[in-house]
Scaffold this motif. Structure first.
Motif, PDB file in Angstrom:
ATOM      1  N   LEU A  65      -5.472   7.623  -0.787  1.00  0.00           N
ATOM      2  CA  LEU A  65      -5.045   5.972   0.078  1.00  0.00           C
ATOM      3  C   LEU A  65      -4.625   4.821  -1.147  1.00  0.00           C
ATOM      4  CD1 LEU A  65      -6.986   7.091   2.610  1.00  0.00           C
ATOM      5  CD2 LEU A  65      -4.623   7.365   2.786  1.00  0.00           C
ATOM      6  N   HIS A  66      -4.110   4.184  -0.778  1.00  0.00           N
ATOM      7  CA  HIS A  66      -4.550   2.286  -1.635  1.00  0.00           C
ATOM      8  C   HIS A  66      -3.737   1.750  -0.759  1.00  0.00           C
ATOM      9  CE1 HIS A  66      -2.975  -0.113  -3.970  1.00  0.00           C
ATOM     10  NE2 HIS A  66      -1.585  -0.242  -4.473  1.00  0.00           N
ATOM     11  N   THR A  67      -4.892   0.602  -1.104  1.00  0.00           N
ATOM     12  CA  THR A  67      -4.431  -0.430   0.484  1.00  0.00           C
ATOM     13  C   THR A  67      -4.467  -1.664  -0.837  1.00  0.00           C
ATOM     14  OG1 THR A  67      -7.425  -0.432   0.804  1.00  0.00           O
ATOM     15  CG2 THR A  67      -5.980   0.519   2.211  1.00  0.00           C
ATOM     16  N   HIS A  68      -4.088  -2.638   0.477  1.00  0.00           N
ATOM     17  CA  HIS A  68      -3.947  -4.346  -0.650  1.00  0.00           C
ATOM     18  C   HIS A  68      -4.795  -5.395   0.005  1.00  0.00           C
ATOM     19  CE1 HIS A  68      -0.098  -4.129  -2.722  1.00  0.00           C
ATOM     20  NE2 HIS A  68      -0.790  -2.947  -2.961  1.00  0.00           N
ATOM     21  N   SER A  69      -6.069  -4.912   0.766  1.00  0.00           N
ATOM     22  CA  SER A  69      -6.589  -6.121   1.845  1.00  0.00           C
ATOM     23  C   SER A  69      -7.009  -7.365   0.627  1.00  0.00           C
ATOM     24  CB  SER A  69      -7.888  -5.263   1.478  1.00  0.00           C
ATOM     25  OG  SER A  69      -8.964  -5.611   1.087  1.00  0.00           O
ATOM     26  N   GLY A  75      -6.576  -8.266  -8.935  1.00  0.00           N
ATOM     27  CA  GLY A  75      -4.686  -9.011  -8.404  1.00  0.00           C
ATOM     28  C   GLY A  75      -3.847  -7.972  -7.432  1.00  0.00           C
ATOM     29  N   HIS A  76      -4.340  -6.940  -6.771  1.00  0.00           N
ATOM     30  CA  HIS A  76      -3.360  -6.074  -6.566  1.00  0.00           C
ATOM     31  C   HIS A  76      -4.366  -5.357  -5.278  1.00  0.00           C
ATOM     32  CE1 HIS A  76      -0.510  -2.659  -7.678  1.00  0.00           C
ATOM     33  NE2 HIS A  76      -0.513  -2.664  -6.061  1.00  0.00           N
ATOM     34  N   GLY A  77      -5.436  -4.301  -5.580  1.00  0.00           N
ATOM     35  CA  GLY A  77      -5.757  -4.113  -4.662  1.00  0.00           C
ATOM     36  C   GLY A  77      -6.512  -2.282  -4.797  1.00  0.00           C
ATOM     37  N   GLY A 131       1.092  -1.106   0.338  1.00  0.00           N
ATOM     38  CA  GLY A 131      -0.062   0.103   0.066  1.00  0.00           C
ATOM     39  C   GLY A 131       0.789   1.537   0.211  1.00  0.00           C
ATOM     40  N   ASN A 132       0.453   2.477  -0.027  1.00  0.00           N
ATOM     41  CA  ASN A 132       0.957   3.816   0.360  1.00  0.00           C
ATOM     42  C   ASN A 132      -0.276   5.084   0.197  1.00  0.00           C
ATOM     43  OD1 ASN A 132       0.223   3.773  -2.978  1.00  0.00           O
ATOM     44  ND2 ASN A 132       1.569   1.832  -3.333  1.00  0.00           N
ATOM     45  N   PHE A 133       0.453   5.561   0.481  1.00  0.00           N
ATOM     46  CA  PHE A 133      -0.657   6.789   0.841  1.00  0.00           C
ATOM     47  C   PHE A 133       0.112   8.459   0.055  1.00  0.00           C
ATOM     48  CE2 PHE A 133      -0.769   4.624   5.243  1.00  0.00           C
ATOM     49  CZ  PHE A 133      -1.293   3.883   4.896  1.00  0.00           C
ATOM     50  N   ALA A 192       6.676   3.321  -5.196  1.00  0.00           N
ATOM     51  CA  ALA A 192       6.864   2.875  -6.705  1.00  0.00           C
ATOM     52  C   ALA A 192       5.184   2.919  -7.584  1.00  0.00           C
ATOM     53  CB  ALA A 192       6.679   1.473  -6.749  1.00  0.00           C
ATOM     54  N   GLU A 193       4.589   3.527  -6.944  1.00  0.00           N
ATOM     55  CA  GLU A 193       3.360   4.601  -7.673  1.00  0.00           C
ATOM     56  C   GLU A 193       3.175   5.209  -7.823  1.00  0.00           C
ATOM     57  OE1 GLU A 193      -0.033   0.556  -6.042  1.00  0.00           O
ATOM     58  OE2 GLU A 193       1.935  -0.234  -5.859  1.00  0.00           O
ATOM     59  N   THR A 194       4.222   6.885  -7.259  1.00  0.00           N
ATOM     60  CA  THR A 194       3.748   7.676  -7.038  1.00  0.00           C
ATOM     61  C   THR A 194       2.903   7.565  -8.646  1.00  0.00           C
ATOM     62  OG1 THR A 194       5.778   7.222  -5.076  1.00  0.00           O
ATOM     63  CG2 THR A 194       5.037   9.751  -6.783  1.00  0.00           C
TER      64      THR A 194
HETATM   65 ZN   LIG Z   1      -0.246  -1.530  -4.518  1.00  0.00          ZN
END
Ligand SMILES: [Zn+2]
Length: 210
Positions: free
Chosen positions: A100-104, A175-177, A35-37, A81-83
């Motif tokens: 907000l990016h999550t991997h639930s 398959g990612h989030g 994840g990344n925020f 990496a997902e900036t």
């Molecule tokens: Zn991600």
């Protein structure tokens, strides 16, 4: 401590994002440093979480300044990496203040069983957690994109889709989030919790009815 770190220590939005990171991690939505925020810091700039950090243990100096101009990104340190996807969302809508990016588990599994490029949620009271929705009877769409390790390509696909129709406060990468955004950090948090709830409900319903 350098000047940038001192600035972030004093930034209440950076402190709030670190606290939100602990809340998100407590829900197991960002395992294994995933994840990344980010939060917007200016018209063409944001603070983005550093790559490889446990999102439940963030401090303000783990938020790195990133700026964009004419399609090129300027970063300090090694941001996520997902900036590029965060930056593209800020460029697509000047009102966006937080991403907000999550991997639930539920978002990841759900994204793999839906082959369409958009999924309509309907009949849930909790659709009202997503801004612009006032009734459970309206259809609430969530866009899906195929995963890639080449984030600029994904950002371009997002722009193409957005030009047809702005997305509805969230998107799934297969398959990612999940990515969500808002006009404030609080709104982004509400969209995250709302979409996670809706995805969880629909996943359970599909398990029982398929
Ligand atoms: Zn991600």
């Amino acid at each position: 401590m350098n000047n940038t770190a001192q600035l972030h220590q004093l930034n209440p939005h950076a402190i709030a994002l670190c606290a939100l990171g602990r809340w998100i991690a407590s829900r197991h939505w960002v395992p294994a440093t995933g994840g990344n925020f980010s939060i917007r810091s200016g018209e063409h700039s944001a603070l983005v979480t550093a790559s490889g950090k446990d999102k439940g243990e963030l401090s303000p100096q783990d938020l790195l300044p990133v700026s964009w101009q004419d399609g090129s990104l300027t970063c300090t340190g090694t941001p996520s990496a997902e900036t590029a996807l965060h930056a593209r969302l800020y460029q697509l809508d000047p009102q966006i203040k937080a991403v907000l990016h999550t991997h639930s588990v539920q978002a990841t599994v759900f994204s793999r069983i839906i082959s369409e490029d958009s999924y309509l949620f309907q009949g849930y009271e909790m659709q009202k957690a997503i801004s612009g929705n006032t009734t459970h009877t309206a259809a609430c769409p969530l866009a899906l994109f195929d995963n890639t390790q080449h984030i600029p390509e994904l950002a371009d696909k997002l722009s193409q889709r957005w030009q047809q129709q702005p997305l509805h406060w969230g998107l799934l990468v297969r398959g990612h989030g999940l990515y969500v955004w808002g006009r404030s950090l609080d709104e982004a948090k509400r969209h995250l919790e709302g979409w996670e709830f809706l995805i969880n409900c629909e996943l359970e319903r599909l398990k029982l009815t398929r």
